[in-house]
Design an enzyme around this catalytic site. Structure first.
Site, PDB file in Angstrom:
ATOM      1  N   HIS A  95      -2.064   0.778  -9.652  1.00 46.41           N
ATOM      2  CA  HIS A  95      -2.182  -0.737  -9.163  1.00 46.41           C
ATOM      3  C   HIS A  95      -2.680  -2.124  -9.664  1.00 46.41           C
ATOM      4  O   HIS A  95      -3.917  -1.900  -9.543  1.00 46.41           O
ATOM      5  CB  HIS A  95      -3.301   0.015  -8.198  1.00 46.41           C
ATOM      6  CG  HIS A  95      -3.401  -0.386  -6.835  1.00 46.41           C
ATOM      7  ND1 HIS A  95      -3.662  -0.051  -6.144  1.00 46.41           N
ATOM      8  CD2 HIS A  95      -2.951  -1.746  -6.532  1.00 46.41           C
ATOM      9  CE1 HIS A  95      -4.313  -0.788  -4.670  1.00 46.41           C
ATOM     10  NE2 HIS A  95      -3.721  -2.068  -5.193  1.00 46.41           N
ATOM     11  N   GLU A 101      -4.327   7.480  -4.337  1.00 47.02           N
ATOM     12  CA  GLU A 101      -4.525   6.825  -5.779  1.00 47.02           C
ATOM     13  C   GLU A 101      -5.921   7.669  -5.766  1.00 47.02           C
ATOM     14  O   GLU A 101      -7.239   7.570  -5.057  1.00 47.02           O
ATOM     15  CB  GLU A 101      -4.492   5.699  -5.224  1.00 47.02           C
ATOM     16  CG  GLU A 101      -3.296   4.499  -5.514  1.00 47.02           C
ATOM     17  CD  GLU A 101      -3.816   2.848  -5.012  1.00 47.02           C
ATOM     18  OE1 GLU A 101      -4.417   2.106  -5.172  1.00 47.02           O
ATOM     19  OE2 GLU A 101      -2.414   2.065  -4.856  1.00 47.02           O
ATOM     20  N   ARG A 142       0.957  -1.030   0.084  1.00 46.98           N
ATOM     21  CA  ARG A 142       0.147   0.359  -0.130  1.00 46.98           C
ATOM     22  C   ARG A 142       0.624   1.179   0.061  1.00 46.98           C
ATOM     23  O   ARG A 142       2.060   0.957   0.403  1.00 46.98           O
ATOM     24  CB  ARG A 142      -0.963   0.131   1.131  1.00 46.98           C
ATOM     25  CG  ARG A 142      -1.830  -1.081   1.212  1.00 46.98           C
ATOM     26  CD  ARG A 142      -3.150  -0.098   0.112  1.00 46.98           C
ATOM     27  NE  ARG A 142      -4.188  -1.452   0.334  1.00 46.98           N
ATOM     28  CZ  ARG A 142      -4.821  -2.660  -0.815  1.00 46.98           C
ATOM     29  NH1 ARG A 142      -3.379  -3.228  -1.219  1.00 46.98           N
ATOM     30  NH2 ARG A 142      -5.764  -3.385  -0.349  1.00 46.98           N
TER      31      ARG A 142
END
Length: 342
Positions: A298, A280, A251
Site C-alpha cells: 500500500h 492490511e 481497496r
C-alpha cells in the site's frame, strides 16, 4: 474584545504527527485556528480527552496512521466526539476508515484529498500492470536467487493489449494516459458515461461483463463502500479473458480474495498486481508464496511530493471551513446531498 480562535485537532500518530508539511506552511492554519496535536495514545484515553482537552474542537485533521493509537472513526468514535466538531478532513482520497453516515447524522461534514493522490496512485497502477504482464517480479526473484533466466517463460508485451478501467476518475484517467504510451488501448466502465468525453481515445462500455470479456488488463479504480465491497468475485473472474491480469490500487475489500486466488491457481488469471489487501497489513500467505504476482505494501501515495500535496490540501480545507467558506472537497455522498438537498 479579542476573538477566540476555533480549535482544530491534528489527529495523526502521536509519535510523529504531521510528517511532511513545513512549519511555516502549517502556520497557515495556525493563523486562523488554535492547533492541537493528538496526545491520546489509546482509544479510551481519547474518549476521556474529548470531555477535557479536546472540548471545543471544531475541525479534525484525520490521518490513517492515527488508528494505531485511537482506532477507526466508526460510529462509536463519532458519537464520542465533542458536540462542537463540525468538520473532519481525511488525508487521502479513500476515506473508508470514517463512518460518513454517522458523521452526517451528527451534522459533521467530511472532506478528503482527491486529485492530490492521482498521479502517484496512477503510476503505481501502471507499474503493477507492466510488471504483471512482463512477469518482472518472477524475473527479479530469479536473479536474486542466482538463477539468471533459468526456468523463465516468455511473458507479454503491453503493446496492442486492451486496458479495461473500472472507475475512470482522476486516477484512471492518468493511468490511461500512461499505459497508452506503452501501446495499450483503453476501454472503461462507470455508472454513467463521461460527458463530455475524455480528450483521448477511449471507449465507454456500459456493461461490466463486456469490459471484462474484452480486457487483457483490468484495473480497479473505485472507492470502497457498501455497494463495492466484495463486488469483484467469482462471477466477474469467470467473465474475464483466460490469462488476463487484474490490477488493484483501490481497496483490497473490493475484491473477493478467495475467488481471486482460485482464479490465479486455475490459470484463469495469469497474474495480479496488488497494492491493497482486505486485512492490511496482513497479506494472505498464499499470495506471498506465488512468484507470478506483484505485491506492494500500500505505497500508492508514499512519495514525499504527494504526501506534501495531500497534507497541504487538508490544511486548505480546514482553513476554508473554519473561516466560514466551507470545505473545498466534500466526500461524494455529502456532496450529492449538498447539491441536491431534499
Amino acid at each position: 474584545m479579542t476573538m477566540t480562535m476555533p480549535k482544530v485537532l491534528i489527529c495523526a500518530n502521536p509519535s510523529f504527527g504531521v510528517r511532511w508539511v513545513k512549519a511555516e506552511q502549517k502556520s497557515k492554519l495556525g493563523a486562523v485556528a488554535q492547533v492541537l496535536e493528538l496526545e491520546s495514545t489509546t482509544r479510551d484515553e481519547f474518549f476521556k480527552d474529548c470531555k477535557g482537552k479536546y472540548q471545543g474542537v471544531v475541525g479534525i485533521y484525520h490521518h490513517n496512521d492515527s488508528s494505531a493509537a485511537v482506532g477507526k472513526f466508526n460510529q462509536e468514535f463519532i458519537d464520542a466526539l465533542p458536540p462542537s466538531v463540525k468538520y473532519i478532513v481525511h488525508n487521502g482520497a479513500g476515506y473508508d476508515q470514517i463512518d460518513v453516515d454517522a458523521c452526517t447524522a451528527r451534522g459533521i461534514q467530511v472532506g478528503h484529498t482527491p486529485k492530490a493522490v492521482d498521479h502517484a496512485t496512477a503510476t503505481t497502477g501502471s507499474f503493477l500492470a507492466i510488471s504483471a504482464l512482463r512477469q518482472f517480479y518472477r524475473a527479479e526473484v530469479n536473479i536474486r536467487n542466482g538463477n539468471w533466466k533459468s526456468g523463465l517463460k516468455p511473458a507479454y508485451d503491453p503493446e496492442d493489449r486492451v486496458l479495461g478501467i473500472i472507475g475512470m476518475g482522476g486516477i484512471g484517467t492518468i493511468m490511461a494516459h500512461q499505459l497508452m504510451a506503452f501501446g495499450m488501448s483503453v476501454i472503461y466502465h462507470n455508472r454513467r458515461e463521461i460527458v463530455p468525453s475524455p480528450d483521448f481515445a477511449c471507449e465507454y462500455v456500459p456493461a461490466l461483463s463486456d469490459l471484462l470479456a474484452r480486457s487483457d488488463v483490468v484495473s480497479l479504480n473505485l472507492p470502497l463502500n457498501e455497494h463495492t465491497r466484495g463486488m469483484f468475485g467469482a462471477e466477474q473472474f469467470a467473465q474475464m479473458k483466460d490469462g488476463a491480469v487484474l490490477v488493484n490500487t483501490a481497496r483490497g475489500a473490493v475484491v473477493d480474495e478467495p475467488a481471486m486466488i482460485a482464479a490465479l491457481q486455475s490459470g484463469k488469471l495469469a497474474s495480479v498486481g496488488l497494492d491493497v489487501y482486505p486485512d492490511e497489513p496482513r497479506v494472505n500467505p498464499t499470495l506471498l508464496a506465488m512468484d507470478n504476482v506483484t505485491l506492494l505494501p500500500h505505497v500508492g501515495t508514499e512519495t514525499s511530493d504527494t504526501q506534501r500535496k495531500m497534507e497541504l490540501l487538508v490544511l486548505d480545507n480546514l482553513i476554508s471551513a473554519v473561516t466560514g467558506k466551507g470545505l473545498i472537497n466534500l466526500v461524494p455522498e455529502q456532496q450529492r446531498n449538498h447539491d441536491h438537498p431534499a
